[in-house]
Design a protein around this motif. Structure first.
Motif, PDB file in Angstrom:
ATOM      1  N   ASP A  27       4.951  -5.257   1.579  1.00  0.00           N
ATOM      2  CA  ASP A  27       5.951  -4.563   0.789  1.00  0.00           C
ATOM      3  C   ASP A  27       6.008  -3.132   1.290  1.00  0.00           C
ATOM      4  O   ASP A  27       5.138  -2.321   0.967  1.00  0.00           O
ATOM      5  CB  ASP A  27       5.551  -4.605  -0.700  1.00  0.00           C
ATOM      6  N   ASN A  28       7.010  -2.825   2.090  1.00  0.00           N
ATOM      7  CA  ASN A  28       7.114  -1.481   2.653  1.00  0.00           C
ATOM      8  C   ASN A  28       8.447  -0.861   2.269  1.00  0.00           C
ATOM      9  O   ASN A  28       9.352  -0.724   3.070  1.00  0.00           O
ATOM     10  CB  ASN A  28       6.906  -1.526   4.165  1.00  0.00           C
ATOM     11  N   THR A  29       8.506  -0.494   1.000  1.00  0.00           N
ATOM     12  CA  THR A  29       9.745   0.010   0.423  1.00  0.00           C
ATOM     13  C   THR A  29       9.554   1.420  -0.118  1.00  0.00           C
ATOM     14  O   THR A  29      10.146   1.802  -1.114  1.00  0.00           O
ATOM     15  CB  THR A  29      10.198  -0.914  -0.720  1.00  0.00           C
ATOM     16  N   GLY A  30       8.722   2.197   0.558  1.00  0.00           N
ATOM     17  CA  GLY A  30       8.525   3.578   0.135  1.00  0.00           C
ATOM     18  C   GLY A  30       7.064   3.967   0.235  1.00  0.00           C
ATOM     19  O   GLY A  30       6.275   3.307   0.914  1.00  0.00           O
ATOM     20  N   ILE A  31       6.711   5.042  -0.428  1.00  0.00           N
ATOM     21  CA  ILE A  31       5.321   5.504  -0.436  1.00  0.00           C
ATOM     22  C   ILE A  31       4.479   4.478  -1.191  1.00  0.00           C
ATOM     23  O   ILE A  31       4.875   4.011  -2.252  1.00  0.00           O
ATOM     24  CB  ILE A  31       5.231   6.871  -1.130  1.00  0.00           C
ATOM     25  N   ASP A  32       3.342   4.142  -0.655  1.00  0.00           N
ATOM     26  CA  ASP A  32       2.438   3.201  -1.336  1.00  0.00           C
ATOM     27  C   ASP A  32       1.573   4.010  -2.314  1.00  0.00           C
ATOM     28  O   ASP A  32       0.433   4.362  -2.026  1.00  0.00           O
ATOM     29  CB  ASP A  32       1.586   2.481  -0.298  1.00  0.00           C
ATOM     30  N   TRP A  33       2.155   4.267  -3.491  1.00  0.00           N
ATOM     31  CA  TRP A  33       1.522   5.208  -4.424  1.00  0.00           C
ATOM     32  C   TRP A  33       0.180   4.740  -4.946  1.00  0.00           C
ATOM     33  O   TRP A  33      -0.628   5.559  -5.402  1.00  0.00           O
ATOM     34  CB  TRP A  33       2.463   5.490  -5.608  1.00  0.00           C
ATOM     35  N   LYS A  34      -0.088   3.445  -4.918  1.00  0.00           N
ATOM     36  CA  LYS A  34      -1.389   3.030  -5.446  1.00  0.00           C
ATOM     37  C   LYS A  34      -2.545   3.649  -4.663  1.00  0.00           C
ATOM     38  O   LYS A  34      -3.637   3.851  -5.196  1.00  0.00           O
ATOM     39  CB  LYS A  34      -1.512   1.500  -5.515  1.00  0.00           C
ATOM     40  N   GLN A  35      -2.276   3.991  -3.389  1.00  0.00           N
ATOM     41  CA  GLN A  35      -3.322   4.611  -2.573  1.00  0.00           C
ATOM     42  C   GLN A  35      -3.834   5.918  -3.185  1.00  0.00           C
ATOM     43  O   GLN A  35      -4.974   6.310  -2.952  1.00  0.00           O
ATOM     44  CB  GLN A  35      -2.802   4.873  -1.150  1.00  0.00           C
ATOM     45  N   ILE A  62       3.271   2.366  12.893  1.00  0.00           N
ATOM     46  CA  ILE A  62       2.581   2.964  11.743  1.00  0.00           C
ATOM     47  C   ILE A  62       3.607   3.394  10.691  1.00  0.00           C
ATOM     48  O   ILE A  62       3.422   3.155   9.494  1.00  0.00           O
ATOM     49  CB  ILE A  62       1.707   4.143  12.220  1.00  0.00           C
ATOM     50  N   ALA A  63       4.701   4.001  11.126  1.00  0.00           N
ATOM     51  CA  ALA A  63       5.713   4.484  10.185  1.00  0.00           C
ATOM     52  C   ALA A  63       6.421   3.342   9.453  1.00  0.00           C
ATOM     53  O   ALA A  63       7.001   3.545   8.388  1.00  0.00           O
ATOM     54  CB  ALA A  63       6.742   5.353  10.911  1.00  0.00           C
ATOM     55  N   THR A  64       6.379   2.126  10.029  1.00  0.00           N
ATOM     56  CA  THR A  64       6.974   0.983   9.325  1.00  0.00           C
ATOM     57  C   THR A  64       5.909   0.045   8.754  1.00  0.00           C
ATOM     58  O   THR A  64       6.242  -0.870   8.017  1.00  0.00           O
ATOM     59  CB  THR A  64       7.877   0.162  10.272  1.00  0.00           C
ATOM     60  N   ASN A  65       4.641   0.269   9.095  1.00  0.00           N
ATOM     61  CA  ASN A  65       3.543  -0.611   8.653  1.00  0.00           C
ATOM     62  C   ASN A  65       3.867  -2.077   8.954  1.00  0.00           C
ATOM     63  O   ASN A  65       3.901  -2.923   8.056  1.00  0.00           O
ATOM     64  CB  ASN A  65       3.259  -0.433   7.153  1.00  0.00           C
ATOM     65  N   ASP A  95      -2.228  -5.878   8.119  1.00  0.00           N
ATOM     66  CA  ASP A  95      -1.113  -5.096   8.661  1.00  0.00           C
ATOM     67  C   ASP A  95      -1.626  -3.851   9.381  1.00  0.00           C
ATOM     68  O   ASP A  95      -2.830  -3.670   9.569  1.00  0.00           O
ATOM     69  CB  ASP A  95      -0.139  -4.732   7.535  1.00  0.00           C
ATOM     70  N   VAL A  96      -0.679  -3.015   9.793  1.00  0.00           N
ATOM     71  CA  VAL A  96      -1.064  -1.781  10.489  1.00  0.00           C
ATOM     72  C   VAL A  96      -1.902  -0.894   9.576  1.00  0.00           C
ATOM     73  O   VAL A  96      -2.881  -0.278  10.010  1.00  0.00           O
ATOM     74  CB  VAL A  96       0.201  -1.048  10.983  1.00  0.00           C
ATOM     75  N   ARG A  97      -1.540  -0.858   8.287  1.00  0.00           N
ATOM     76  CA  ARG A  97      -2.298  -0.019   7.342  1.00  0.00           C
ATOM     77  C   ARG A  97      -3.791  -0.357   7.402  1.00  0.00           C
ATOM     78  O   ARG A  97      -4.631   0.521   7.458  1.00  0.00           O
ATOM     79  CB  ARG A  97      -1.778  -0.226   5.916  1.00  0.00           C
ATOM     80  N   ARG A  98      -4.091  -1.653   7.374  1.00  0.00           N
ATOM     81  CA  ARG A  98      -5.497  -2.039   7.380  1.00  0.00           C
ATOM     82  C   ARG A  98      -6.207  -1.619   8.665  1.00  0.00           C
ATOM     83  O   ARG A  98      -7.408  -1.394   8.670  1.00  0.00           O
ATOM     84  CB  ARG A  98      -5.633  -3.558   7.217  1.00  0.00           C
ATOM     85  N   PHE A 143      12.394  -6.017  -0.962  1.00  0.00           N
ATOM     86  CA  PHE A 143      13.580  -6.001  -0.098  1.00  0.00           C
ATOM     87  C   PHE A 143      13.248  -5.549   1.320  1.00  0.00           C
ATOM     88  O   PHE A 143      14.103  -5.581   2.202  1.00  0.00           O
ATOM     89  CB  PHE A 143      14.707  -5.142  -0.697  1.00  0.00           C
ATOM     90  N   SER A 144      11.998  -5.141   1.557  1.00  0.00           N
ATOM     91  CA  SER A 144      11.598  -4.850   2.930  1.00  0.00           C
ATOM     92  C   SER A 144      10.109  -5.125   3.098  1.00  0.00           C
ATOM     93  O   SER A 144       9.261  -4.326   2.711  1.00  0.00           O
ATOM     94  CB  SER A 144      11.923  -3.414   3.325  1.00  0.00           C
ATOM     95  N   ALA A 145       9.813  -6.260   3.681  1.00  0.00           N
ATOM     96  CA  ALA A 145       8.418  -6.679   3.823  1.00  0.00           C
ATOM     97  C   ALA A 145       7.698  -5.869   4.886  1.00  0.00           C
ATOM     98  O   ALA A 145       6.629  -5.339   4.654  1.00  0.00           O
ATOM     99  CB  ALA A 145       8.354  -8.161   4.175  1.00  0.00           C
ATOM    100  N   GLU A 146       8.318  -5.758   6.070  1.00  0.00           N
ATOM    101  CA  GLU A 146       7.593  -5.100   7.167  1.00  0.00           C
ATOM    102  C   GLU A 146       8.510  -4.303   8.091  1.00  0.00           C
ATOM    103  O   GLU A 146       8.111  -3.941   9.185  1.00  0.00           O
ATOM    104  CB  GLU A 146       6.788  -6.128   7.974  1.00  0.00           C
ATOM    105  N   HIS A 147       9.749  -4.044   7.657  1.00  0.00           N
ATOM    106  CA  HIS A 147      10.660  -3.232   8.467  1.00  0.00           C
ATOM    107  C   HIS A 147      10.859  -1.839   7.886  1.00  0.00           C
ATOM    108  O   HIS A 147      11.592  -1.041   8.439  1.00  0.00           O
ATOM    109  CB  HIS A 147      12.022  -3.916   8.616  1.00  0.00           C
ATOM    110  N   ALA A 148      10.241  -1.560   6.736  1.00  0.00           N
ATOM    111  CA  ALA A 148      10.360  -0.262   6.047  1.00  0.00           C
ATOM    112  C   ALA A 148      11.804  -0.020   5.574  1.00  0.00           C
ATOM    113  O   ALA A 148      12.561  -0.980   5.375  1.00  0.00           O
ATOM    114  CB  ALA A 148       9.806   0.864   6.890  1.00  0.00           C
ATOM    115  N   ILE A 149      12.184   1.240   5.430  1.00  0.00           N
ATOM    116  CA  ILE A 149      13.453   1.520   4.746  1.00  0.00           C
ATOM    117  C   ILE A 149      14.582   1.787   5.756  1.00  0.00           C
ATOM    118  O   ILE A 149      15.381   0.914   6.038  1.00  0.00           O
ATOM    119  CB  ILE A 149      13.281   2.691   3.756  1.00  0.00           C
TER     120      ILE A 149
END
Lengths: 472, 472
Positions: free
Chosen positions: A187-195, B144-147, B158-161, B429-435
């Motif tokens: 789910d990459n729809t903005g800042i991951d605020w839970k972090q 990284i910017a799209t994770n 994912d990239v975050r991990r 609405f965006s799993a891995e392509h970001a916004i």
């Protein structure tokens, strides 16, 4: 003491069960797991996110400082009130009313007040568990606020990796409730605020619910004690084991002779597993595990371990002096008794450090050489998670040592250890215990100016209320 | 066009190689991978963090908008300039000068401009790789910017991990450089600020370097195509495979008949692997893999797959209609050709959705029933990552369809799909392509008010300069 009216107001929000004010009721919430004794103005025990929001909103509006307290098993004075008697404790212990298991998604939504052991007990029948393996038995909210790692980090990662969603109450005048993630893995729809709430010691908000990733329970395990031929061969031994075992390697823990000897001396149920009872200078507890039941054609894990260790013994670079396979339960019992054993030796001064994996043994070697020059009669009883760079660097001073009467002694010792770990070895002063009052001074010292400024600004805009024991 | 003086100022900062201003030089940077054609005021190509900082500082102070561009392989208009001709592109393509491998730590510090394929080529001799498996070949900063996640998320995340550290230039008047993490795996000493730059489409800062976790290369692989007995048995099939295979299961990808048929028709190198050439309604590509070289006593992975599938065939709940083991390279070639194949069918309208794992098949089923009622002659050619809940929900409309001349048609189609996915099925609405510009309206619509407010406030305090294609 807070005057009568706030107590009345809080009691009206929480009911009689939800607010403790007598010294005997509050005592357990004022005392830390290992260190610390504070005084609470009251203990608020909300039973829902809505009640938590009401308490936080009331306290922020009235300038009443709250310290969230989860399982109260932390070691850095993160969840106990200070000595002023002015701080209220916000306990998570009644936030246990939610448990929604999603088997296909391998996730569970739970109240943040549930204990780790209770969570795993409820998951066992489904063959699942929350894969953070710790000596203590914390509640989930505190595990998230400290981002604990534990002994199977190598396989499963830390709490951050396994947190899919949070419900939090922001420390603002509205007690704003944020729902951050609902169990999606991508789910990459903005800042991951839970972090912002993971590993930040409860300064931004109170975690009331969480959605956690679950893993299949291990169904096969093999463990061995490895004795490296020299301390500086441990990094190569780790690399060799990873190459030979890939994702089957689930733990690679380091045990120092001093820690093992202390445990064998003070924990009667343990058996000395070493040849002729001679404890080696340093031992690795290596574990391999799989989460499938054994298949007909599958090589048993003890045989896998034997084959892999045999191949490592044959290497020309002589990584191993000795190695033997043993019963997992016994080997882990020794590993988990180290902390208890070390405590019996004297006054414990503990550090939770981390390094790049190649630097741990160099750091330990350096400290063994330098300690006597700086501080006489301080015993190093380290153990830790070599596989992920973490080391519980425990120092023990005889209980009757006159230096312990001088508060400056422990301070000087801490300052010196941190300066070597952080400044010379580029390590972390808190691997998995987070900050707390105990590490505040080191946060202030070692956090670069620009990053401290960002944190202060974020606290001011997002959660300005006085929450937690750390000042960002 | 920016007037002459800023161009001169930027050229003075970057040198002639570092600044492109002629239309022919800029063309490649103005054109998106699949969609999009914009106009750039200039293309800045800094070759170091210091140069990046100087460019960002100059542009923020002078109100010049910058769009960071990494490999330019994104699909949401995240890295191309808009049509105004007023935005400068800040390309990462010269930020490739750093490569510091730490074998014991299994990490590498690299410039953010390195391509994924180049990184992995340089790591191969050491038996390591960066475990994000994608069809495209992006540069690291954009990943990284799209994770990004990809096809082996189930095993590696994912990239975050897999990001241990970042060096970034904040979008502020000073072009502040932040070093966030240096390769430690456990470090809980405050807010984990690097998270702010992961998956946020380049709005807060320019990533110039990163420290990445590496994994041992897979050394053994087995793949099979599984044909479920019915679409609603896919979730149970996933659970059964996970229980039987544990951490050996490294991919569980879903391929729809429409997507497979398109690939077989339009990519000549592919062989139809199905019985009598009949493509099933839905196929799972399951992969098991291990990173150790085969040991003497070890069951080969093809035999593991055979034993596991045999046991699943014998279950009373009849999960499988058919299954066969095949050559990994051929099976993955078909999987990776789906995107290409679908493009040949007509005009592609693509969605990158995610759900809880149990909801994907329900969503697909729902859409197959509802699509004809809402939009006639729209072909659903989905494929994706069932194991982590991601689905590339691709819709195809005949190229000569007159509705395509009406801009409102695609908008209405997108709005409807997102409303079902997000509002009815609680998906992303965006799993891995970001916004990117393409998803801005949906970010604005589906992000709760309190969270949008936090994001706006954070942008204002941390990185107020005009950077990137998304407005938080």
């Amino acid at each position: 003491m807070i005057e009568a009216s706030p107590i009345d107001a809080l009691r009206a929000l929480l009911g009689p069960q939800g607010l403790l004010v007598t010294p005997s009721d509050m005592a357990a919430y004022e005392t830390g797991a290992r260190y610390d004794q504070g005084r609470a103005a009251f203990v608020a025990r909300p039973a829902s996110t809505a009640e938590t929001s009401a308490v936080v909103a009331y306290c922020v509006r009235n300038g009443i400082a709250l310290v969230p307290q989860s399982g109260n098993t932390g070691l850095v004075s993160g969840s106990t009130p200070d000595a002023s008697g002015q701080q209220g404790v916000l306990s998570l212990d009644r936030l246990t009313g939610i448990f929604e298991l999603d088997r296909v998604n391998r996730s569970v939504q739970v109240g943040a007040g549930l204990r780790l052991s209770d969570l795993n007990a409820r998951l066992e029948a489904d063959g699942l568990f929350f894969p953070i393996d710790l000596g203590a038995d914390p509640r989930l909210g505190g595990m998230i606020a400290t981002n604990t790692g534990g002994s199977r980090f190598l396989r499963y990662g830390d709490v951050r990796r396994n947190t899919l969603g949070l419900k939090v109450v922001l420390a603002d005048e509205a007690g704003t409730v944020l729902e951050l993630g609902t169990g999606l893995r991508k789910d990459n729809t903005g800042i991951d605020w839970k972090q912002m709430f993971i590993g930040t010691s409860g300064a931004f908000g109170v975690i009331t619910e969480c959605v956690l990733n679950l893993e299949p329970l291990p169904r096969q395990t093999a463990t061995a004690f490895l004795v490296p031929s020299a301390l500086d061969r441990v990094p190569d031994l780790l690399t060799a084991m990873e190459q030979a075992l890939g994702n089957d390697l689930s733990a690679f823990e380091g045990l120092s002779k001093n820690a093992v000897t202390a445990a064998l001396s003070h924990v009667p149920s343990l058996r000395n597993p070493f040849q002729a009872g001679i404890v080696p200078e340093f031992v690795i507890l290596a574990e391999i595990s799989r989460s499938n039941l054994p298949r007909a054609g599958e090589q048993p894990l003890d045989a896998v371990m034997e084959e892999v260790l045999g191949a490592i013994f044959e290497r020309e670079d002589a990584l191993l002096a000795d190695a033997f396979i043993g019963r997992p339960q016994e080997m882990w019992a020794l590993r988990h008794a180290l902390s208890e054993g070390v405590k019996h030796l004297g006054r414990l001064i503990a550090f939770d450090l981390s390094f790049r994996r190649g630097d741990i043994m160099r750091f330990l070697d350096h400290m063994k050489a330098e300690m006597p020059k700086h501080f006489a009669d301080v015993l190093i009883c380290d153990f830790g998670h070599i596989g992920d760079g973490g080391v519980h660097f425990n120092l023990v001073v005889p209980k009757d040592d006159p230096r312990l009467r001088d508060a400056g002694f422990e301070t000087a010792l801490r300052e010196w250890v941190f300066s070597v770990a952080v400044e010379e070895f580029h390590g972390s002063f808190s691997a998995e215990h987070a900050i707390g009052r105990k590490n505040q001074a080191f946060y202030d010292r070692y956090t670069p100016h620009d990053i401290r400024r960002l944190a202060t600004d974020l606290k001011a805009i997002a959660a300005p209320g006085p929450l937690g024991s750390v000042t960002f």
